[in-house]
Design a protein around this motif. Structure first.
Motif, PDB file in Angstrom:
ATOM      1  N   GLU A 215       0.944  -0.846   0.137  1.00 49.84           N
ATOM      2  CA  GLU A 215      -0.050   0.147  -0.110  1.00 49.84           C
ATOM      3  C   GLU A 215       1.137   1.449   0.344  1.00 49.84           C
ATOM      4  O   GLU A 215       1.208   0.968   0.564  1.00 49.84           O
ATOM      5  CB  GLU A 215      -0.982   0.041   0.841  1.00 49.84           C
ATOM      6  N   LEU A 216       1.005   1.866  -0.896  1.00 49.78           N
ATOM      7  CA  LEU A 216       1.429   3.300  -1.119  1.00 49.78           C
ATOM      8  C   LEU A 216       0.202   4.620  -1.222  1.00 49.78           C
ATOM      9  O   LEU A 216      -0.649   4.536  -1.250  1.00 49.78           O
ATOM     10  CB  LEU A 216       1.933   3.519  -2.678  1.00 49.78           C
ATOM     11  N   ARG A 217       0.839   5.737  -0.348  1.00 48.32           N
ATOM     12  CA  ARG A 217       0.005   6.790  -0.163  1.00 48.32           C
ATOM     13  C   ARG A 217       0.955   8.098  -0.477  1.00 48.32           C
ATOM     14  O   ARG A 217       1.910   8.053  -0.413  1.00 48.32           O
ATOM     15  CB  ARG A 217      -0.706   6.853   1.312  1.00 48.32           C
ATOM     16  N   TRP A 218       0.199   9.044  -0.929  1.00 55.24           N
ATOM     17  CA  TRP A 218       0.891   9.820  -1.239  1.00 55.24           C
ATOM     18  C   TRP A 218       0.539  11.173  -1.372  1.00 55.24           C
ATOM     19  O   TRP A 218      -0.888  11.163  -1.090  1.00 55.24           O
ATOM     20  CB  TRP A 218       1.808  10.209  -2.449  1.00 55.24           C
ATOM     21  N   GLU A 219       1.243  13.184  -1.516  1.00 55.26           N
ATOM     22  CA  GLU A 219       0.173  13.815  -0.889  1.00 55.26           C
ATOM     23  C   GLU A 219      -0.199  14.008  -2.868  1.00 55.26           C
ATOM     24  O   GLU A 219       0.603  14.165  -3.698  1.00 55.26           O
ATOM     25  CB  GLU A 219       1.058  15.311  -0.658  1.00 55.26           C
ATOM     26  N   ALA A 220      -1.422  15.057  -3.263  1.00 59.74           N
ATOM     27  CA  ALA A 220      -2.233  15.163  -4.468  1.00 59.74           C
ATOM     28  C   ALA A 220      -1.063  15.786  -4.847  1.00 59.74           C
ATOM     29  O   ALA A 220      -0.694  17.370  -4.128  1.00 59.74           O
ATOM     30  CB  ALA A 220      -2.861  15.489  -3.845  1.00 59.74           C
ATOM     31  N   ASN A 221      -0.615  16.238  -6.318  1.00 59.18           N
ATOM     32  CA  ASN A 221       0.077  17.254  -6.516  1.00 59.18           C
ATOM     33  C   ASN A 221      -0.798  18.604  -6.853  1.00 59.18           C
ATOM     34  O   ASN A 221      -1.893  18.536  -6.653  1.00 59.18           O
ATOM     35  CB  ASN A 221       0.496  17.085  -7.839  1.00 59.18           C
ATOM     36  N   LYS A 222       0.312  19.521  -6.921  1.00 60.19           N
ATOM     37  CA  LYS A 222      -0.871  21.100  -7.338  1.00 60.19           C
ATOM     38  C   LYS A 222      -1.408  21.823  -8.555  1.00 60.19           C
ATOM     39  O   LYS A 222      -1.616  22.081  -8.677  1.00 60.19           O
ATOM     40  CB  LYS A 222      -0.613  22.184  -6.616  1.00 60.19           C
ATOM     41  N   GLU A 223      -0.712  20.267  -9.652  1.00 61.35           N
ATOM     42  CA  GLU A 223      -0.794  21.649 -10.714  1.00 61.35           C
ATOM     43  C   GLU A 223      -1.932  21.389 -11.597  1.00 61.35           C
ATOM     44  O   GLU A 223      -2.560  20.234 -11.904  1.00 61.35           O
ATOM     45  CB  GLU A 223       0.737  20.677 -11.929  1.00 61.35           C
ATOM     46  N   PRO A 224      -2.809  22.167 -12.164  1.00 63.00           N
ATOM     47  CA  PRO A 224      -4.076  21.946 -12.939  1.00 63.00           C
ATOM     48  C   PRO A 224      -3.740  20.681 -14.447  1.00 63.00           C
ATOM     49  O   PRO A 224      -4.307  20.481 -14.305  1.00 63.00           O
ATOM     50  CB  PRO A 224      -4.435  23.370 -13.705  1.00 63.00           C
ATOM     51  N   ASP A 225      -2.741  20.634 -14.555  1.00 60.59           N
ATOM     52  CA  ASP A 225      -2.967  19.792 -16.143  1.00 60.59           C
ATOM     53  C   ASP A 225      -2.047  18.589 -15.466  1.00 60.59           C
ATOM     54  O   ASP A 225      -1.766  17.468 -16.657  1.00 60.59           O
ATOM     55  CB  ASP A 225      -1.782  20.609 -17.392  1.00 60.59           C
ATOM     56  N   LEU A 226      -2.362  18.571 -14.618  1.00 57.81           N
ATOM     57  CA  LEU A 226      -2.012  16.926 -13.890  1.00 57.81           C
ATOM     58  C   LEU A 226      -2.488  15.787 -14.141  1.00 57.81           C
ATOM     59  O   LEU A 226      -3.880  15.393 -14.527  1.00 57.81           O
ATOM     60  CB  LEU A 226      -1.981  16.958 -11.938  1.00 57.81           C
ATOM     61  N   HIS A 227      -2.064  14.399 -15.080  1.00 62.58           N
ATOM     62  CA  HIS A 227      -3.369  13.911 -15.459  1.00 62.58           C
ATOM     63  C   HIS A 227      -3.285  12.642 -14.328  1.00 62.58           C
ATOM     64  O   HIS A 227      -4.957  12.304 -13.956  1.00 62.58           O
ATOM     65  CB  HIS A 227      -2.443  13.181 -16.338  1.00 62.58           C
ATOM     66  N   GLY A 228      -2.185  12.507 -13.680  1.00 58.37           N
ATOM     67  CA  GLY A 228      -1.745  11.412 -12.882  1.00 58.37           C
ATOM     68  C   GLY A 228      -0.847  10.484 -12.096  1.00 58.37           C
ATOM     69  O   GLY A 228       0.049  11.519 -12.629  1.00 58.37           O
ATOM     70  N   TYR A 229      -0.973   9.306 -11.834  1.00 52.31           N
ATOM     71  CA  TYR A 229       0.260   8.975 -11.088  1.00 52.31           C
ATOM     72  C   TYR A 229       0.680   7.493 -11.600  1.00 52.31           C
ATOM     73  O   TYR A 229      -0.574   6.749 -12.165  1.00 52.31           O
ATOM     74  CB  TYR A 229      -0.124   8.825  -9.715  1.00 52.31           C
ATOM     75  N   GLU A 230       1.712   7.539 -11.484  1.00 55.12           N
ATOM     76  CA  GLU A 230       1.854   5.806 -11.844  1.00 55.12           C
ATOM     77  C   GLU A 230       3.135   5.477 -10.260  1.00 55.12           C
ATOM     78  O   GLU A 230       3.540   6.175 -10.083  1.00 55.12           O
ATOM     79  CB  GLU A 230       2.517   6.346 -13.098  1.00 55.12           C
ATOM     80  N   ILE A 231       2.764   4.426 -10.539  1.00 49.00           N
ATOM     81  CA  ILE A 231       3.418   3.102  -9.467  1.00 49.00           C
ATOM     82  C   ILE A 231       4.373   2.693 -10.359  1.00 49.00           C
ATOM     83  O   ILE A 231       4.203   2.263 -11.863  1.00 49.00           O
ATOM     84  CB  ILE A 231       3.309   2.195  -8.410  1.00 49.00           C
ATOM     85  N   VAL A 232       5.913   2.622 -10.172  1.00 52.47           N
ATOM     86  CA  VAL A 232       6.855   1.672 -10.661  1.00 52.47           C
ATOM     87  C   VAL A 232       6.850   1.352  -9.587  1.00 52.47           C
ATOM     88  O   VAL A 232       7.251   0.931  -8.464  1.00 52.47           O
ATOM     89  CB  VAL A 232       8.275   2.772 -11.219  1.00 52.47           C
ATOM     90  N   TRP A 233       8.618  -0.226 -10.317  1.00 50.96           N
ATOM     91  CA  TRP A 233       8.829  -0.987  -8.983  1.00 50.96           C
ATOM     92  C   TRP A 233      10.139  -1.832  -9.946  1.00 50.96           C
ATOM     93  O   TRP A 233       9.916  -2.131 -10.946  1.00 50.96           O
ATOM     94  CB  TRP A 233       7.924  -2.283  -8.503  1.00 50.96           C
ATOM     95  N   ARG A 234      10.590  -2.174  -9.467  1.00 55.26           N
ATOM     96  CA  ARG A 234      11.906  -3.054  -9.658  1.00 55.26           C
ATOM     97  C   ARG A 234      12.214  -4.181  -8.811  1.00 55.26           C
ATOM     98  O   ARG A 234      12.016  -3.908  -7.384  1.00 55.26           O
ATOM     99  CB  ARG A 234      13.000  -2.350 -10.062  1.00 55.26           C
ATOM    100  N   ASP A 235      13.336  -5.797  -9.422  1.00 53.56           N
ATOM    101  CA  ASP A 235      13.738  -6.160  -8.698  1.00 53.56           C
ATOM    102  C   ASP A 235      14.985  -5.586  -7.579  1.00 53.56           C
ATOM    103  O   ASP A 235      15.358  -4.627  -7.362  1.00 53.56           O
ATOM    104  CB  ASP A 235      14.496  -6.830  -8.955  1.00 53.56           C
ATOM    105  N   THR A 236      14.738  -5.648  -6.205  1.00 56.60           N
ATOM    106  CA  THR A 236      15.727  -4.577  -5.192  1.00 56.60           C
ATOM    107  C   THR A 236      17.586  -4.792  -5.925  1.00 56.60           C
ATOM    108  O   THR A 236      18.300  -4.669  -5.651  1.00 56.60           O
ATOM    109  CB  THR A 236      15.544  -5.732  -4.390  1.00 56.60           C
ATOM    110  N   THR A 237      17.808  -6.299  -6.825  1.00 61.08           N
ATOM    111  CA  THR A 237      18.546  -5.867  -7.154  1.00 61.08           C
ATOM    112  C   THR A 237      19.353  -5.067  -8.513  1.00 61.08           C
ATOM    113  O   THR A 237      20.274  -5.063  -9.500  1.00 61.08           O
ATOM    114  CB  THR A 237      19.509  -7.640  -7.644  1.00 61.08           C
TER     115      THR A 237
END
Ligand SMILES: [Zn+2]
Length: 482
Positions: free
Chosen positions: A396-418
């Motif tokens: 579960e990830l949480r974050w603060e909302a961006n304030k830019e009016p042209d914001l489309h949304g967010y992406e979660i990225v991940w990778r192997d720890t190595t």
């Protein structure tokens, strides 16, 4: 005009592709696109145009002009119009002013001066002057977000306190200075959301004095510097080892933040993160941007703050908590750095223009410019990103909302720890939390980035762990996948 219209049509088509791929991905987590695939839907004609306009001939002209001042040692003459650092300072100031003329009043140029008291490499009090060109961002919500790119225009021969010897400094660091001036010339015509500062600093060889002054001023004034690039020794494509490499540039980034607190260190020892500082995310962002917009160049990420026994103008920024990286050529030739100009046993020593590769510098400038432009078009990287620390199969990830009016949304990225770079990406829409069902936070590193309506991505923010007990009323989306 026709070209612009075509770009507009192209953008609509590409944006359409982006939007449809988001929907497909959200419904079908198993066919998640890699970061590269997601990036393929990403086009920004303005960045392509900036990259195209950077011209090696201008870079050559700047370097030859700076070399013509004989020496640019910080202790050299400040009032001679022909020789010494003062002549270089005034010439650069005039050139940045010329760039500003095309900016419609958005770029301002100043000489930022202060008197440096006596110090180890400063035998008497000396005026240090940075030439600073600021291209103000046009989006009210983003204009206080600042990106800084620098080169140092001072030079030295064998001794940093020898103000008289010839110190051409063609590579160290007229190369970086010329790259920054060329970026300013090209980018002044473009309108960005966030602010970009193009800077030529002095006193680098005297222990990073000019950059330290700028970074300290920024800190005192509470400036929101979101990233800083220094370009130092970016001009030589033939190493002292005999290896010629014209298509790779090193980007040095620290893994553990220079200004890490004790509490942050405790967290890092517990759950990792030594490869996930904001500066390291910046290096990844530059590498990704280069692959998209300057494919002829390879970004070689170096996992250290700087080379052995060396320093650069990014360090004062790191010390004050600003993410920063250093660009440097791959194979250095120490016969042409910090050397008196001379021939010894048939070998030419000295930092002369004949040993720099102007086309290579132009490519380094293109990598810089593409990354800076993308940063300044994109929304800010998400703030206050947290990962909920509890025993669970989900992440579960949480974050603060961006304030830019042209914001489309967010992406979660991940990778192997190595893994070195982010491998997987999942668009999650305009929400401020997301739960990846059945994915263990113990097995991957995660991050969050923001995306605007044109597809410009921010760098990734690495989450800090929190133990959450109380529910929040933020908009939440949960993945339905197992
Ligand atoms: Zn240097």
């Amino acid at each position: 005009m026709t070209t612009r219209l075509n770009y507009a049509v192209l953008s609509v088509i590409l944006f359409g592709l982006t939007a449809s791929s988001i929907i497909v991905t959200a419904q079908s987590p198993r066919s998640r696109p890699s970061a590269k695939q997601a990036g393929r839907n990403l086009s920004n004609p303005a960045i392509n145009s900036i990259v195209r306009q950077i011209d090696a001939r201008n870079i050559e002209r700047t370097i030859r002009q700076l070399v013509s001042f004989g020496t640019r040692n910080t202790l050299s003459e400040q009032n001679d119009p022909k020789r010494g650092i003062g002549a270089a300072r005034d010439w650069l100031y005039a050139e940045f002013l010329k760039a500003a003329e095309t900016s419609n009043g958005r770029m301002t140029v100043e000489k930022q001066s202060y008197e440096q008291p006596k110090a180890q490499r400063v035998p008497q009090p000396t005026i240090i002057t940075n030439v600073v060109a600021t291209l103000k961002g046009s989006q009210p919500e983003a204009t206080d977000r600042i990106y800084v790119v620098s080169g140092h225009y001072d030079s030295m021969c064998n001794s940093p306190t020898d103000a008289k010897c010839d110190a051409p400094g063609a590579n160290d660091d007229a190369s970086g200075t010329a790259a920054v001036l060329e970026m300013a010339r090209v980018m002044a015509k473009f309108e960005f959301d966030a602010t970009i500062v193009f800077m030529a600093v002095a006193g680098e060889e005297q222990s990073l004095l000019g950059s330290t002054h700028f970074a300290e001023q920024a800190k005192q004034k509470n400036w929101n510097i979101d990233a800083m690039f220094t370009n130092d020794i970016v001009g030589n494509s033939l190493g002292g080892n005999g290896i010629r490499n014209r298509n790779t540039v090193r980007v040095f980034s620290e893994g553990v933040p220079t200004n890490e607190t004790t509490a942050e260190a405790t967290t890092r020892r517990s759950v990792g993160g030594e490869n996930d500082s904001a500066s390291r995310q910046l290096a990844r962002f530059i590498k990704e941007t280069s692959e998209l917009f300057v494919p002829q160049m390879n970004v070689m990420m170096i996992y250290r703050r700087d080379r052995y026994g060396r320093g650069g103008d990014h360090i004062p920024f790191l010390e004050r908590g600003y993410p920063a990286v250093r660009f440097t050529e791959v194979n250095e030739d120490f016969r042409h750095q910090h050397q008196n100009v001379r021939i010894e046993n048939g070998v030419q020593y000295g930092d002369l223009p004949q040993f720099v590769d102007f086309a290579y510098i132009a490519n380094v400038a293109r990598v810089n410019a593409a990354a800076l432009a993308r940063l300044a078009y994109a929304p800010a990287r998400p703030k206050d990103v947290t990962i909920v620390s509890r025993l669970a199969d989900d992440t579960e990830l949480r974050w603060e909302a961006n304030k830019e009016p042209d914001l489309h949304g967010y992406e979660i990225v991940w990778r192997d720890t190595t893994a070195a770079t982010w491998g997987d990406v999942r668009p999650v829409g305009n929400v401020t939390s997301f739960t990846l069902k059945g994915m263990s936070k113990d097995n991957y590193f995660f991050g969050v980035r923001a995306v605007d309506k044109e597809g410009n991505r921010s760098p990734v923010t690495f989450p800090r762990p929190v133990t959450r007990t109380q529910p929040t009323n933020r908009s939440t989306t949960t993945s339905s996948s197992p």
